[in-house]
Design a protein around this motif. Structure first.
Motif, short mmCIF file in Angstrom:
data_model
loop_
_atom_site.label_atom_id
_atom_site.label_comp_id
_atom_site.label_asym_id
_atom_site.label_seq_id
_atom_site.Cartn_x
_atom_site.Cartn_y
_atom_site.Cartn_z
N LYS A 123 2.14 -4.90 -10.70
CA LYS A 123 0.71 -4.74 -10.92
C LYS A 123 0.31 -3.51 -10.12
N ILE A 124 -0.10 -2.45 -10.81
CA ILE A 124 -0.35 -1.16 -10.15
C ILE A 124 -1.83 -0.82 -10.21
N ILE A 125 -2.40 -0.52 -9.05
CA ILE A 125 -3.82 -0.17 -8.96
C ILE A 125 -3.91 1.20 -8.29
N PHE A 126 -4.82 2.03 -8.78
CA PHE A 126 -4.99 3.38 -8.25
C PHE A 126 -6.34 3.55 -7.58
N HIS A 127 -6.34 4.08 -6.35
CA HIS A 127 -7.55 4.59 -5.73
C HIS A 127 -7.67 6.06 -6.11
N TYR A 179 7.67 -32.19 4.34
CA TYR A 179 8.21 -31.43 3.23
C TYR A 179 9.65 -31.89 2.97
N LEU A 180 10.02 -32.00 1.70
CA LEU A 180 11.37 -32.42 1.35
C LEU A 180 12.33 -31.25 1.48
N PRO A 181 13.59 -31.50 1.91
CA PRO A 181 14.57 -30.41 1.99
C PRO A 181 15.06 -30.01 0.61
N GLY A 182 15.57 -28.80 0.53
CA GLY A 182 16.15 -28.33 -0.73
C GLY A 182 15.73 -26.92 -1.07
N PRO A 183 16.27 -26.38 -2.15
CA PRO A 183 15.94 -25.00 -2.54
C PRO A 183 14.59 -24.92 -3.25
N ILE A 184 13.84 -23.87 -2.93
CA ILE A 184 12.58 -23.56 -3.60
C ILE A 184 12.69 -22.14 -4.14
N THR A 185 12.46 -21.97 -5.43
CA THR A 185 12.51 -20.64 -6.04
C THR A 185 11.10 -20.13 -6.30
N LEU A 186 10.79 -18.98 -5.76
CA LEU A 186 9.46 -18.40 -5.91
C LEU A 186 9.45 -17.35 -7.02
N GLU A 187 8.40 -17.38 -7.80
CA GLU A 187 8.13 -16.30 -8.76
C GLU A 187 7.61 -15.11 -7.98
N ARG A 188 7.90 -13.89 -8.47
CA ARG A 188 7.58 -12.68 -7.72
C ARG A 188 6.58 -11.81 -8.49
N GLU A 189 5.55 -11.33 -7.79
CA GLU A 189 4.71 -10.27 -8.34
C GLU A 189 4.57 -9.20 -7.26
N ILE A 190 4.72 -7.95 -7.67
CA ILE A 190 4.63 -6.82 -6.74
C ILE A 190 3.35 -6.06 -7.07
N ILE A 191 2.46 -6.02 -6.10
CA ILE A 191 1.18 -5.34 -6.29
C ILE A 191 1.21 -4.04 -5.50
N ILE A 192 1.22 -2.93 -6.21
CA ILE A 192 1.28 -1.62 -5.57
C ILE A 192 -0.09 -0.97 -5.68
N VAL A 193 -0.65 -0.58 -4.53
CA VAL A 193 -1.94 0.10 -4.51
C VAL A 193 -1.71 1.53 -4.06
N ASP A 194 -1.85 2.47 -5.00
CA ASP A 194 -1.71 3.88 -4.66
C ASP A 194 -3.03 4.38 -4.09
N ASP A 195 -2.97 4.84 -2.84
CA ASP A 195 -4.19 5.21 -2.13
C ASP A 195 -4.45 6.71 -2.20
N GLY A 196 -4.51 7.23 -3.44
CA GLY A 196 -4.84 8.64 -3.64
C GLY A 196 -3.71 9.59 -3.34
N SER A 197 -2.46 9.21 -3.66
CA SER A 197 -1.30 10.07 -3.39
C SER A 197 -1.40 11.40 -4.13
N THR A 198 -0.83 12.45 -3.50
CA THR A 198 -0.87 13.79 -4.10
C THR A 198 0.52 14.43 -4.17
N ASP A 199 1.58 13.68 -3.85
CA ASP A 199 2.92 14.26 -3.76
C ASP A 199 3.83 13.93 -4.94
N PRO A 204 0.84 -1.19 0.00
CA PRO A 204 0.00 0.00 0.00
C PRO A 204 0.88 1.25 0.00
N VAL A 205 0.51 2.24 -0.79
CA VAL A 205 1.34 3.43 -0.95
C VAL A 205 0.48 4.68 -0.81
N TYR A 206 0.94 5.61 0.02
CA TYR A 206 0.28 6.91 0.11
C TYR A 206 1.34 7.98 0.36
N ASN A 207 1.57 8.81 -0.63
CA ASN A 207 2.54 9.91 -0.54
C ASN A 207 3.93 9.43 -0.10
#
Length: 246
Positions: free
Chosen positions: A76-80, A38-58, A8-11
Motif C-alpha cells: 500500500k503506497i502513499i505519497f506526500h 493463550y494457547l501454544p502453537g504456530p500463528i501465521t500472520l497476513e502481511r501488508e506493507i505500507i510505504i509512505v514516500d515523504d517527498g523523495s527527490t532521488d 516511512p521513506v525519504y530518498n
C-alpha cells in the motif's frame, strides 16, 4: 491476524528494493508458548506493507510509482507531495494500516526484518501489547558512534526518570504494538520527535513495554543518516511536554 508494516521513506533509492525484499522474505509463522491464557502453537500472520514516500527527490518516488502501477498486492503506497518529516509519514502510515498489529520499519537497512519473530512472539503470547527492539541488550550490531550512543542512552535515561520505567532503548525504530494501543491516540509530531511522543503516550496510557534484543547495522552521516544532535534537544523537549503538559 494481519501485521501492518509501516515504512516511512525519504530518498532511499539505494536501499528501497533490498529492504522490501527482506520484509517480504520473513516467515510470519510464529511459534508461541502457552502463556497468560493463550494457547501454544504456530500463528501465521497476513502481511501488508505500507510505504509512505515523504517527498523523495532521488528516484525513490519513481520506483514506488512503478510498483503501484504493477498492482503489487501486498503493498500500500502513499505519497506526500513534499517532505513533511518522519513523524508525519508514520502518522499517515498508521491511518492507512488495517492490521491487528503494527510494526515500524525504516528503509535504510539499519534494522533487520529477521528480528520480526523476536518482536512478535511476546506480543502474540500475551506478555505485553507493546514490544520494542533494543540495540543495547546484547544483539549483534555494528559499533555505534560515541555521540549517538551517549545521546541514545541520555534520552532513554530521561524517559525512565520521567515515567518510572527501565527501558534500554527508547529511540529504537523497532516499535511493535497492537492496533488498539494507539487507536484514538492524538499524535502531533512532524519529524523525529515522533519516537519520544509515541513512547510517552504509550506509557501514560498505562502500557508496559517489553524489550527484546535485535541486530543493528547503523549508518554514518556520510552514508545518509538523517537524525542529528539538534534532534536530541527536540526529543528532550518532547518528553517533558508529554509528561507534564499534554
Amino acid at each position: 491476524m494481519r501485521l501492518s508494516i509501516v515504512m516511512p521513506v525519504y530518498n532511499e533509492r539505494a536501499t528501497l528494493e533490498t529492504i522490501v525484499h527482506q520484509v517480504r522474505s520473513v516467515d510470519l509463522t510464529i511459534v508461541t508458548a502457552g502463556t497468560n491464557g493463550y494457547l501454544p502453537g504456530p500463528i501465521t500472520l497476513e502481511r501488508e506493507i505500507i510505504i509512505v514516500d515523504d517527498g523523495s527527490t532521488d528516484g525513490t518516488r519513481e520506483i514506488l510509482q512503478g510498483w503501484q502501477a504493477a498492482g503489487e498486492r501486498d503493498l500500500k503506497i502513499i505519497f506526500h507531495e513534499r517532505n513533511l518529516g518522519k513523524g508525519m509519514a508514520l502518522r499517515t502510515g498508521f491511518q492507512h494500516a488495517t492490521g491487528d498489529i503494527i510494526l515500524v520499519q525504516d528503509a535504510d537497512l539499519e534494522y533487520d526484518p529477521r528480528d520480526y519473530v523476536h518482536l512478535l512472539q511476546p506480543l502474540l503470547e500475551g506478555r505485553s501489547p507493546v514490544v520494542y527492539g533494543s540495540r543495547f541488550l546484547g544483539g549483534p550490531r555494528a559499533a555505534m558512534s560515541l555521540s549517538h550512543t551517549l545521546g541514545n542512552k541520555a534520552l532513554t535515561l530521561l524517559t525512565n526518570l520521567l515515567f518510572g520505567t527501565a527501558l534500554s532503548d527508547m529511540e529504537t525504530c523497532y516499535k511493535c504494538f497492537r492496533r488498539d494501543v494507539i487507536e484514538g491516540m492524538p499524535l502531533r509530531s512532524r519529524t523525529f520527535e515522533i519516537e519520544p511522543e509515541l513512547t510517552a503516550k504509550i506509557l501514560k496510557r498505562g502500557y508496559t513495554i517489553f524489550e527484546v534484543p535485535i541486530r543493528y547495522n547503523g549508518r554514518s552521516f556520510h552514508e545518509g543518516k538523517k537524525i542529528g544532535w539538534r534532534d536530541g534537544f527536540t526529543a528532550v523537549k518532547t518528553l517533558l511536554k508529554y509528561r507534564f503538559i499534554d
